[in-house]
Each structure stands twice: as structure tokens, then as C-alpha cells.
Design a protein around this motif. Structure first.
Motif, PDB file in Angstrom:
ATOM      1  N   PHE A  47       0.837  -1.201   0.000  1.00  0.00           N
ATOM      2  CA  PHE A  47       0.000   0.000   0.000  1.00  0.00           C
ATOM      3  C   PHE A  47       0.874   1.253   0.000  1.00  0.00           C
ATOM      4  O   PHE A  47       0.618   2.199  -0.760  1.00  0.00           O
ATOM      5  CB  PHE A  47      -0.909   0.002   1.234  1.00  0.00           C
ATOM      6  CG  PHE A  47      -1.703   1.278   1.396  1.00  0.00           C
ATOM      7  CD1 PHE A  47      -2.893   1.460   0.721  1.00  0.00           C
ATOM      8  CD2 PHE A  47      -1.242   2.294   2.227  1.00  0.00           C
ATOM      9  CE1 PHE A  47      -3.614   2.643   0.860  1.00  0.00           C
ATOM     10  CE2 PHE A  47      -1.960   3.473   2.379  1.00  0.00           C
ATOM     11  CZ  PHE A  47      -3.151   3.642   1.687  1.00  0.00           C
ATOM     12  N   ASN A  73       2.742   1.904  -3.560  1.00  0.00           N
ATOM     13  CA  ASN A  73       2.021   1.749  -4.823  1.00  0.00           C
ATOM     14  C   ASN A  73       1.904   3.088  -5.563  1.00  0.00           C
ATOM     15  O   ASN A  73       1.376   4.059  -5.026  1.00  0.00           O
ATOM     16  CB  ASN A  73       0.621   1.188  -4.558  1.00  0.00           C
ATOM     17  CG  ASN A  73       0.034   0.525  -5.789  1.00  0.00           C
ATOM     18  OD1 ASN A  73       0.193   1.006  -6.903  1.00  0.00           O
ATOM     19  ND2 ASN A  73      -0.627  -0.590  -5.576  1.00  0.00           N
ATOM     20  N   HIS A  85      -1.080   5.790  -5.969  1.00  0.00           N
ATOM     21  CA  HIS A  85      -1.388   6.806  -4.969  1.00  0.00           C
ATOM     22  C   HIS A  85      -0.735   8.147  -5.269  1.00  0.00           C
ATOM     23  O   HIS A  85      -0.925   9.105  -4.518  1.00  0.00           O
ATOM     24  CB  HIS A  85      -0.932   6.340  -3.585  1.00  0.00           C
ATOM     25  CG  HIS A  85      -1.583   5.093  -3.127  1.00  0.00           C
ATOM     26  ND1 HIS A  85      -0.998   4.233  -2.216  1.00  0.00           N
ATOM     27  CD2 HIS A  85      -2.767   4.525  -3.455  1.00  0.00           C
ATOM     28  CE1 HIS A  85      -1.798   3.199  -2.001  1.00  0.00           C
ATOM     29  NE2 HIS A  85      -2.873   3.357  -2.748  1.00  0.00           N
ATOM     30  N   VAL A 116      -4.163  -1.963  -9.801  1.00  0.00           N
ATOM     31  CA  VAL A 116      -3.731  -1.829  -8.415  1.00  0.00           C
ATOM     32  C   VAL A 116      -2.678  -2.876  -8.058  1.00  0.00           C
ATOM     33  O   VAL A 116      -1.805  -2.624  -7.217  1.00  0.00           O
ATOM     34  CB  VAL A 116      -4.945  -1.914  -7.459  1.00  0.00           C
ATOM     35  CG1 VAL A 116      -5.442  -3.326  -7.295  1.00  0.00           C
ATOM     36  CG2 VAL A 116      -4.604  -1.305  -6.102  1.00  0.00           C
ATOM     37  N   LEU A 133     -12.007  -4.528  -1.741  1.00  0.00           N
ATOM     38  CA  LEU A 133     -11.520  -3.995  -3.010  1.00  0.00           C
ATOM     39  C   LEU A 133     -12.673  -3.651  -3.948  1.00  0.00           C
ATOM     40  O   LEU A 133     -12.724  -2.565  -4.535  1.00  0.00           O
ATOM     41  CB  LEU A 133     -10.586  -5.019  -3.669  1.00  0.00           C
ATOM     42  CG  LEU A 133     -10.033  -4.696  -5.069  1.00  0.00           C
ATOM     43  CD1 LEU A 133      -9.239  -3.402  -5.046  1.00  0.00           C
ATOM     44  CD2 LEU A 133      -9.169  -5.845  -5.567  1.00  0.00           C
ATOM     45  N   LEU A 156      -8.236   4.853  -6.658  1.00  0.00           N
ATOM     46  CA  LEU A 156      -7.785   3.555  -6.155  1.00  0.00           C
ATOM     47  C   LEU A 156      -7.217   3.640  -4.738  1.00  0.00           C
ATOM     48  O   LEU A 156      -6.836   2.609  -4.178  1.00  0.00           O
ATOM     49  CB  LEU A 156      -6.718   2.974  -7.090  1.00  0.00           C
ATOM     50  CG  LEU A 156      -7.241   2.183  -8.286  1.00  0.00           C
ATOM     51  CD1 LEU A 156      -6.128   1.887  -9.274  1.00  0.00           C
ATOM     52  CD2 LEU A 156      -7.901   0.886  -7.839  1.00  0.00           C
ATOM     53  N   TYR A 157      -7.163   4.824  -4.167  1.00  0.00           N
ATOM     54  CA  TYR A 157      -6.495   4.952  -2.870  1.00  0.00           C
ATOM     55  C   TYR A 157      -7.167   4.077  -1.805  1.00  0.00           C
ATOM     56  O   TYR A 157      -6.490   3.274  -1.134  1.00  0.00           O
ATOM     57  CB  TYR A 157      -6.491   6.416  -2.415  1.00  0.00           C
ATOM     58  CG  TYR A 157      -5.552   6.663  -1.263  1.00  0.00           C
ATOM     59  CD1 TYR A 157      -4.221   6.981  -1.498  1.00  0.00           C
ATOM     60  CD2 TYR A 157      -5.983   6.552   0.057  1.00  0.00           C
ATOM     61  CE1 TYR A 157      -3.342   7.194  -0.442  1.00  0.00           C
ATOM     62  CE2 TYR A 157      -5.115   6.771   1.114  1.00  0.00           C
ATOM     63  CZ  TYR A 157      -3.795   7.080   0.858  1.00  0.00           C
ATOM     64  OH  TYR A 157      -2.929   7.282   1.909  1.00  0.00           O
ATOM     65  N   SER A 169      -7.311   0.190  -2.717  1.00  0.00           N
ATOM     66  CA  SER A 169      -6.007  -0.474  -2.674  1.00  0.00           C
ATOM     67  C   SER A 169      -5.671  -1.005  -1.292  1.00  0.00           C
ATOM     68  O   SER A 169      -4.749  -1.818  -1.144  1.00  0.00           O
ATOM     69  CB  SER A 169      -4.910   0.481  -3.155  1.00  0.00           C
ATOM     70  OG  SER A 169      -4.742   1.550  -2.238  1.00  0.00           O
ATOM     71  N   ALA A 186      -6.481  -4.446  -1.680  1.00  0.00           N
ATOM     72  CA  ALA A 186      -5.478  -5.107  -2.515  1.00  0.00           C
ATOM     73  C   ALA A 186      -4.219  -5.419  -1.708  1.00  0.00           C
ATOM     74  O   ALA A 186      -3.647  -6.516  -1.818  1.00  0.00           O
ATOM     75  CB  ALA A 186      -5.141  -4.221  -3.713  1.00  0.00           C
TER      76      ALA A 186
END
Length: 575
Positions: free
Chosen positions: A123, A126, A129, A256, A310, A333-334, A337, A340
Motif C-alpha cells: 500500500f 504503490n 497513490h 492496483v 476492493l 484507487l487509494y 487499494s 489489494a
């Protein structure tokens, strides 16, 4: 002690990779959402909770965003540090740092230490972000993650009071951004999967508390927005949005885990998308569904919860509801994720840490390589968010068939008083998207500078016809009539603009100058003073007010102006 050092080290890496974005510049939407937003200068916190997120000068259509927690963060930063973009950017980094630590804390509730560290690192590093951590206006996604994670950690704790405290914390996530609303579904799934000992009526009682807080949120939202609207108008038919939703879901999930498609601006336009993509998306979602069914049969609750997180937090950004003008953005996607990263940590716990004895280090080498790829990608993309020039240049490369990048570059050259370069880029923007509002406004302004008044009127009429609720259409029509020499008609348009955006800096400045020209000095000065109050760091209204006091030889007022607005000395020195 060693474990704490590892946690802090990863969290620090998670913010150090974005240091290339640090600069004392606001970018893109920051100029209106933060820099010129009168809400961050409001004398009372109550103002923030009773008004929309976007200032009327920004919203092209009906304002559907209510994010008082996000505005409160801007308001607090402004009160402490003033209009320094550096501190707004540092706040993003610190918020991301906190979110990383919370991801570890959350993951640790389900995974062992090493797996939680992997979840945390995937996280933290990634590159999806990058936009959220480097774009001050996008802090809402980080705030949602922080409050949602705290709410979940409290809710799943052994403290019985958590069932009452957690929903109140989640309410602040709702106040940060609308997508937090789907968090209630994640709570429901958690209770179904992990709290089978609870009777159904007890679960209903717990969920009802979350619903009550939702009602509180919607009541405040309706009060602030003056209606119940939760989605804007869309040119894309609803059936087509449903058709492409599986494609967006699949693409988000792939990106992601394998973030190879990170862009400042993604070029997709749903109206022009190929139907083959929808077919690919449906096939991909069917395969994903089969995999989820397999997990259910295996009774792997933790994996199922990770996938649920997710998917649930991706639901608001699949294009089904018009919750954003952006069709696709990495910042969406923050929050998803987190799920994820959770799955990645679980994968490591089950398989990665148990590699065959013949290749004991292979899994660790692959994991280290993956994390290095994430880190270097984040560092590279962070450079794109330093200033408008870099940002809009990147947009023209990433989305050469979209108008926004070319329009942005034109605006930069117009500000620098380079009309030829500005005209070159705005022509490209208009050619790509003939009805793109910012391009129409900039083109009209450039035409007025060139004294091509008929052409300017054409673009302004087109803008106001396409976007009848947009304040700067009327504001620029007023400026057009000033060029024509009809101050009376110009004032009528300035008044129309003021009705839409009574707290807008430019609108009050224009109306003030027009009123003074018509001889209504008292009203004119009042509007100019309001403009100075709404944007004290500005120069245009302040200079007009100073110039008026100079014309009437009021040296006392001139001194007061210079003391209150020291930026005016630049005009004095030039003369």
C-alpha cells in the motif's frame, strides 16, 4: 523494538518517494478549490458545514459535492500557515504516513506480522497513490482512508462501545468524500463472515446505528446543497454505463496489483469507447466471480473479505453513477487499494513465506523486486505534480486527444502575457473538444485581447448556451460589453454572475469596478472590499481599490491598503 523500526521505516519510505513533488506551487484545480476558495477564509467553521464543497465559480453544473471535512482541513491549514502550497503538500505526506500506519494496524487484525508488513508496504509504495499524495485538492481520498480504517479498527476491537463509536468516526469519512458511503456494506460483510455468533437481530441493531449516521449525513448534505442530488448529469446513457462497468472494475483491479498504466490524465472517453472492451470486461468479471465462488467454497473468510473491500470501494467509480467528471483517475484507487494490499499480505502469508527449500530466497527476491518497481515508479510519477507547466505538458502527452492539457497550457501562456503561444494551444483544445468550457472561455478572452470582438462574442454565447449555470460565462460576457463600451449592459451580466457566485473574488471585483464607473461609488467600494476579504492574497481587486483611493487623494486609506495588502507594493515600485 525491531518490529517498530521496520514499521516506521516502511511508512517513511512511503512518503519519501513522493518528495520530488514538493514545491511551493498549487496546481490544476487547486487554484479555485483551495487558492481562491472563500470557504477556507470563512470566519466561522459553521460556514464550512453549511455550503457545498466546490465554489460556484468552479461548478459548471449543479453542485453535487458535500465534503466539509476536506474543506475543514484546508481551512485549518490556511489559518495556521496561510496560503503556502508547501504546507498543504506536507499535510498530504503526513496524512499518507498516518494512513500507512493504519493499514498495518488494520492488517494485523487478520494477518501475522510479516504478512501485515507486506500488506503495509504494497500500500505504501504503490504508484497509483501518486495523484492522491501529490495533488493537494485530492486529499479527500486520504482522509476517507484514515477515518474508514479507524472506524473499522474500533468496530472490530473487543471494546463493546466500538459499535457506537465506529459509526461516528465513519461519519467523518463521509464528510471527507461521498465514496465512504459504501463502507457500510463492508461492515455488513465483516459481520456476516466473522461474527456468526451474533444473532440476526443483534446484527440489525448494529447496522441500524450506521444507517442513523447516514441519515444525519444526508440531512446536512441536503441543507448545504439545497437538494438531494447525488449524481450529476451524464451524456452517456445509463445502459452503456452499466455495460462498461465490468471493464472498469477489471482494469482497476489489474492496475492496483500491476500498476503499469499510471497517468496524470487518462485519455478514455466513454462515448468513444469500443464495445469490445465491454466484452473483455464481462469475461474478466466472470472469471473473477468464479474465483470468488471458489474462495467461498474453501471458506477462506479473510480472502473473501479482502476481495469484498476492493470491489465495494470501487463501486462508486465504475461510471454507473455520475459522481465525478473524471471517467478514470488513479486517485480513485487509494481506498480500494487497502483491500489489494491486504490480499497481497495474505498471499505472502500462505505461499510466499513457504517457498520450497531448493529455492528458499526466490520469493523474497521477487517481492523485493516488486517493491523496488513500485518505489521507482512512484518517484518518477511524483515529478509530474510539481507545477502546472509540467502537469499540463504531461497531460498533452498522456491524453493527446483531450482538450484539458492544451487548454491548461494556453492558460499558463495567457497568464505570462504570451498571447501567440496561448492562442496556438487553445486552437488545439477547441479543435479536439469544441464545447470544452475552459477552452471556450480562454479563447474568448484571447479574442478580446486581439480586439476580435465578434469572435469573442461567438465563443461566449456558445459557452453560456452549453453551460447556463457557469458563473464565468456571465462574468466574461460582462467584460466583453466593457470592451464594447456599454458599461450598463456589462453591469447586468456582472450582477447575474454575482447571483450565482456571491463570494467569488473575480465576480465581486468586476462588479465593484463597474459600479464605480456608473457612479455608484458606495456599492462599488463595498464589492471591491468584499473581493479583498474573500481573497486577501489577490492583487486585482486590491489594486482597483488602491487606485480609487489614489484618484480621490485619500492618503489615509491608501496607507491602510498598503499595510493590509503588502503585495500592492509591487505596483508602486513599477510606477
Amino acid at each position: 523494538m525491531r518490529n517498530y523500526l521496520v514499521i516506521i521505516f516502511i511508512a517513511l519510505c512511503g512518503i519519501l518517494i513522493y518528495l520530488p513533488s514538493i514545491s511551493n506551487n498549487f496546481i490544476w484545480d487547486d487554484h479555485i478549490i483551495i487558492e481562491q476558495n472563500s470557504s477556507i477564509r470563512a470566519p466561522s467553521i459553521l460556514w464550512i458545514w453549511t455550503h457545498p464543497f466546490l465554489p460556484p465559480g468552479f461548478a459548471q453544473e449543479q453542485n453535487i459535492y458535500y465534503r466539509p471535512m476536506t474543506i475543514f482541513s484546508f481551512w485549518s491549514l490556511y489559518k495556521i500557515f496561510g496560503e503556502s502550497a508547501l504546507f498543504f503538500r506536507l499535510f498530504l505526506l503526513l496524512s499518507h504516513f498516518l494512513a500507512i500506519l493504519l493499514v498495518y494496524k488494520f492488517s494485523r487484525k487478520f494477518l501475522n506480522f510479516n504478512a501485515a508488513i507486506v500488506a503495509m508496504a504494497s500500500f505504501a509504495l504503490n504508484p497509483v497513490h501518486t495523484e492522491s499524495v501529490c495533488f493537494p485538492s485530492a486529499v479527500s481520498d486520504i482522509l476517507v482512508a484514515i477515518f474508514v480504517l479507524i472506524a473499522f479498527i474500533v468496530y472490530i476491537s473487543k471494546n463493546k462501545s466500538g459499535i457506537f463509536i465506529a459509526p461516528s468516526i465513519w461519519l467523518f469519512a463521509l464528510f471527507a468524500k461521498e465514496n465512504a458511503a459504501v463502507g457500510i456494506f463492508a461492515i455488513v460483510i465483516y459481520d456476516i463472515l466473522f461474527r456468526k455468533e451474533l444473532k440476526f437481530k443483534d446484527k440489525i441493531f448494529r447496522w441500524s446505528i450506521w444507517i442513523i449516521y447516514s441519515i444525519i449525513y444526508f440531512a446536512l448534505r441536503i441543507n448545504a446543497l439545497g437538494g438531494f442530488e447525488i449524481a450529476g448529469a451524464s451524456l452517456v446513457p445509463f445502459w452503456k454505463r452499466i455495460l462498461f462497468a465490468p471493464y472498469f472494475l477489471l482494469r482497476y483491479i489489474l492496475n492496483v496489483f500491476l500498476p503499469f498504466d499510471i497517468k496524470v490524465l487518462h485519455p478514455e472517453v466513454m462515448l468513444k469507447m469500443n464495445y469490445i472492451l465491454s466484452f473483455v470486461g464481462i469475461i474478466g468479471v466472470v472469471i473473477l466471480g468464479i474465483f470468488i465462488v471458489y474462495i467461498i467454497k474453501k471458506k477462506d473468510k479473510i480472502s473473501l473479505f479482502g476481495f469484498s473491500w476492493l470491489i465495494i470501494f470501487l463501486l462508486p467509480v465504475l461510471g454507473i453513477a455520475s459522481l465525478s467528471n473524471a471517467l478514470w483517475a488513479d486517485r480513485f484507487l487509494y481506498v480500494p487499494s487497502i483491500g489489494a494490499g491486504f490480499l497481497f499480505g495474505l498471499l505472502w502469508e500462505k505461499y510466499g513465506a513457504k517457498s520450497p527449500k531448493s529455492i528458499p530466497r526466490l520469493s523474497k527476491i521477487l517481492l523485493a523486486g516488486y517493491f523496488l518497481f513500485l518505489m521507482f515508479s512512484s518517484i518518477i510519477y511524483a515529478f509530474d505534480w510539481r507545477n502546472d507547466n509540467i502537469l499540463f505538458s504531461r497531460m498533452t502527452e498522456d491524453a493527446p486527444m483531450r482538450a484539458i492539457g492544451f487548454s491548461g497550457k494556453s492558460g499558463i501562456f495567457a497568464t505570462k502575457n504570451m498571447p501567440d503561444s496561448a492562442y496556438y494551444y487553445i486552437e488545439k483544445a477547441i479543435a479536439l473538444e469544441p464545447n470544452y468550457l475552459p477552452a471556450l472561455i480562454i479563447m474568448a478572452q484571447l479574442q478580446m485581447q486581439k480586439e476580435n470582438l465578434d469572435s469573442a462574442k461567438f465563443y461566449l454565447d456558445k459557452a453560456v448556451t452549453t453551460y447556463p449555470n457557469y458563473v464565468y460565462c456571465y462574468s466574461n460576457l460582462g467584460i466583453y460589453w466593457i470592451y464594447i463600451g456599454d458599461t450598463t449592459l456589462a453591469t447586468k451580466y456582472f450582477i447575474m454572475a454575482h447571483r450565482i457566485a456571491p463570494h467569488d473574488y473575480i465576480v465581486n471585483k468586476n462588479l465593484g469596478v463597474a459600479m464605480i464607473s456608473l457612479g455608484d461609488t458606495i456599492a462599488g467600494l463595498e464589492y471591491l472590499e468584499r473581493a479583498c476579504e474573500y481573497y486577501p492574497e489577490g492583487t486585482k481587486a486590491q489594486f482597483e481599490l488602491l487606485n480609487f483611493y489614489y484618484s480621490v487623494r485619500d492618503t489615509v486609506k491608501m496607507k491602510e491598503m498598503l499595510d493590509k495588502y503588502p503585495q500592492l507594493w509591487q505596483f508602486i515600485r513599477k510606477q
